[in-house]
Design a protein around this motif. Structure first.
Motif, PDB file in Angstrom:
ATOM      1  N   MET A   1       0.812  -1.217   0.000  1.00  0.00           N
ATOM      2  CA  MET A   1       0.000   0.000   0.000  1.00  0.00           C
ATOM      3  C   MET A   1       0.854   1.280   0.000  1.00  0.00           C
ATOM      4  N   THR A   2       2.109   1.161   0.392  1.00  0.00           N
ATOM      5  CA  THR A   2       2.968   2.351   0.412  1.00  0.00           C
ATOM      6  C   THR A   2       3.971   2.382  -0.730  1.00  0.00           C
ATOM      7  N   LYS A   3       3.965   1.357  -1.584  1.00  0.00           N
ATOM      8  CA  LYS A   3       4.859   1.338  -2.744  1.00  0.00           C
ATOM      9  C   LYS A   3       4.603   2.564  -3.613  1.00  0.00           C
ATOM     10  N   GLY A   4       5.648   3.282  -3.900  1.00  0.00           N
ATOM     11  CA  GLY A   4       5.513   4.435  -4.782  1.00  0.00           C
ATOM     12  C   GLY A   4       4.854   5.637  -4.113  1.00  0.00           C
ATOM     13  N   SER A   5       4.472   5.480  -2.869  1.00  0.00           N
ATOM     14  CA  SER A   5       3.848   6.579  -2.143  1.00  0.00           C
ATOM     15  C   SER A   5       4.926   7.465  -1.533  1.00  0.00           C
ATOM     16  N   LYS A   6       4.628   8.750  -1.419  1.00  0.00           N
ATOM     17  CA  LYS A   6       5.563   9.677  -0.795  1.00  0.00           C
ATOM     18  C   LYS A   6       5.496   9.566   0.708  1.00  0.00           C
ATOM     19  N   ARG A   7       4.508   8.899   1.260  1.00  0.00           N
ATOM     20  CA  ARG A   7       4.349   8.784   2.705  1.00  0.00           C
ATOM     21  C   ARG A   7       4.595   7.402   3.088  1.00  0.00           C
TER      22      ARG A   7
END
Length: 143
Positions: free
Chosen positions: A137-143
């Motif tokens: 769910m956080t892959k490629g996310s800035k957070r």
């Protein structure tokens, strides 16, 4: 309980968090404060922005929680030499005592309740699965 995956995940997180917040409130802690106290036991002196990153909270939310914690004498914020832009958060003795003697036992008790009847093997699988879900769910996310 015959719910979809997302519904089960949301229900489990919601009731767990609600129990932690209710028990922490009995000791005068406001929502959000217990998880920050717990985090600071292991990360005392961390940058304020790292608290937001650790919990996926907006900077303004972290600022508000920390302001109330500072007013309650649980934490102190300092600027370190050479880095005037970043605030660092430290537990006070009162905050350290609250984290170690109140928050950690609440977290442990809630975890024990949540994991009742679940084998060590199932716990390991569940933890690994939740960690993978978080990564996905956080892959490629800035957070």
């Amino acid at each position: 309980m015959d719910h979809s995956f997302h519904h089960c995940l949301l229900l489990a997180q919601t009731v767990f968090q609600k129990q932690v917040v209710l028990e922490a409130a009995e000791h005068g802690l406001l929502p959000g404060q217990s998880k920050i106290l717990d985090y600071l036991l292991s990360h005392d002196g961390c940058e304020q922005k790292s608290l937001g990153e650790a919990f996926h909270l907006e900077a303004a939310t972290v600022t508000g929680i920390l302001r109330r914690m500072d007013e309650a004498g649980l934490i102190k914020k300092h600027v370190k030499e050479g880095n005037r832009k970043s605030q660092y958060v430290f537990l006070t003795e009162k905050g350290r005592k609250m984290a170690a003697e109140t928050v950690r036992p609440i977290m442990k008790s809630c975890e024990e309740q949540a994991l009742e009847g679940i084998t060590e093997e199932e716990k390991a699988i569940l933890l690994k699965g939740l960690q993978k879900i978080y990564e996905n769910m956080t892959k490629g996310s800035k957070r």
